[in-house]
Design a protein around this motif. Structure first.
Motif: not given
Length: 314
Positions: A292-314
Motif C-alpha cells: 500500500n504505497d504510491d501507485a506509480i512507484r508500485l507499478a514500476k516494481g511490478l513491471r520489474a517483476a513482470l520482466d522476469m517472466t515469459a509474459s506478453r506485454r507491450s
C-alpha cells in the motif's frame, strides 16, 4: 465451412505423411477447436445460470461466474478490501468433449473450509488447493481451488450446494448504479504494466497472459484470464495517489526466485507461493503479493517483476 474443410485436408495430409507412426499423433491438437465450439452450442447455459443464480461473464467459449464475498468486511493495513481486490471467488466452465471442464477459486472463512470441502467431495468435485492469499487480514480469508469434469448443470448444482455451507451470497447483487471512481492515473499505469487495465467495482485490474500455452487434461486453457492462468494485478485507490495492490504472478519454477527478488527489492511483500492445479503443463506456481504505497512507484516494481517472466506485454 471453408475453414473446417481446410482443417480436414490438413488432418488427412498429416495422416498420409505419417501413416507409419500415426498412433503417436495427438489428434486433439486438430479436433479441440471444433469439439469445443460444437459442445458450447449444446450446453444449456440458461440452466447453469439458473442453478448458480447469476449471469456469467462470457469470453470465447468460457462462461465465468463470480461469487464475490460482498458479505464480508475485511481489513488489512487500514484498508477495507473491496471484493474485486482480493475477495472475488469465481467458477469457470469450458466446454469439452464430454460436457465441461470446470475450475474455480472460492473465498472462505476458516470456519467454512471443511463444511464446504465435505460437500464438494460428496458431490464428486475435486479440491486442488486450499491456502491464504494475504497475511494479517482481519478476518482471515482462505481460498479453495476446485475442479470438475462432466455435466454442467450437475457441477453447478454441486457448487451451489457446497457454497450453501458458507455465507457466500447465493443471490447475485444488483449492479451499482454508479461504479466507484478510480482515483489513479490509469493511463500511466497501463503504460508501465504494458497492457490495458479495466475498472471493476472500484478496483483497477490487469490480466497479463503468459507467452506459451498452458494445458490441463489435454485441453488448452484459453482464454487465459477467465480460466485463472493469467498474471493478475489489482490496484485499489487508497487516497493521495496511493493504492493497495495484490494479485498473483503465474510462474514457472525458474521464474519464482527472480520474481521474489524483484518484488522485495521494490518494497512489495510476497504473501503466498503455491500451486492452484494438479496436472497443468507446464507446471505453474502462483505468487501472491501486497503493498500500500504510491501507485506509480508500485507499478514500476511490478513491471520489474513482470520482466522476469515469459509474459506478453507491450
Amino acid at each position: 465451412m471453408r475453414n473446417m474443410i481446410s482443417a480436414v485436408i490438413v488432418i488427412g495430409s498429416c495422416f498420409l505423411a505419417t501413416s507409419g507412426s500415426a498412433q503417436r499423433i495427438d489428434w486433439r491438437v486438430f479436433a479441440e477447436p471444433f469439439v469445443s465450439s460444437a459442445h458450447a452450442q449444446t450446453v444449456d447455459w440458461q440452466k447453469v445460470d439458473d442453478t448458480l443464480g447469476r449471469k456469467p461473464a462470457v469470453s470465447g467459449d468460457v462462461h465465468r461466474y463470480g461469487f464475490p464475498r460482498s458479505d464480508l468486511v475485511v481489513t488489512l493495513d487500514g484498508v477495507t478490501i473491496k471484493p474485486a481486490l482480493a475477495l472475488g471467488g469465481w467458477v469457470a466452465f469450458k466446454p469439452m468433449h464430454d460436457g465441461v471442464m470446470a475450475m474455480g477459486d472460492l473465498v472462505l472463512l476458516e470456519s467454512e473450509i471443511n463444511p464446504v470441502m465435505l460437500k464438494m467431495i460428496a458431490n464428486g468435485l475435486q479440491i486442488t488447493a486450499v491456502h491464504n492469499h494475504l497475511l494479517g487480514a482481519s478476518p482471515a480469508t482462505f481460498y479453495m481451488h476446485v475442479a470438475a469434469h462432466g455435466d454442467p448443470v450437475q457441477i453447478a448444482t454441486a457448487i451451489r450446494d457446497a457454497l450453501a455451507e458458507s455465507k457466500t451470497p447465493l443471490k447475485a447483487a444488483a449492479p451499482a448504479a454508479s461504479p466507484p471512481a478510480i482515483d489513479l492515473d490509469t493511463d500511466q499505469l497501463d503504460q508501465i504494466i504494458g497492457v490495458k487495465g479495466q475498472a471493476n467495482g472500484g478496483v483497477y485490474q490487469f490480466n497479463v497472459p503468459r507467452r506459451d500455452p498452458i494445458t490441463a487434461d489435454g485441453m488448452t486453457l484459453t482464454p487465459v484470464g477467465p480460466m485463472g492462468v493469467a498474471i493478475g494485478i489489482n490496484f485499489q485507490p487508497t487516497g493521495g495517489g496511493k493504492a493497495a495492490i495484490t494479485g498473483d504472478f503465474v510462474l514457472t519454477n525458474g521464474e519464482v526466485n527472480p520474481v521474489i527478488m524483484a518484488l522485495r527489492t521494490h518494497g512489495i511483500e510476497v504473501t503466498a507461493l503455491h500451486s492452484h492445479m494438479l496436472d497443468e503443463q507446464p507446471r505453474l506456481f502462483f505468487m501472491h503479493f501486497w503493498a500500500n504505497d504510491d501507485a506509480i512507484r508500485l507499478a514500476k516494481g511490478l513491471r520489474a517483476a513482470l520482466d522476469m517472466t515469459a509474459s506478453r506485454r507491450s
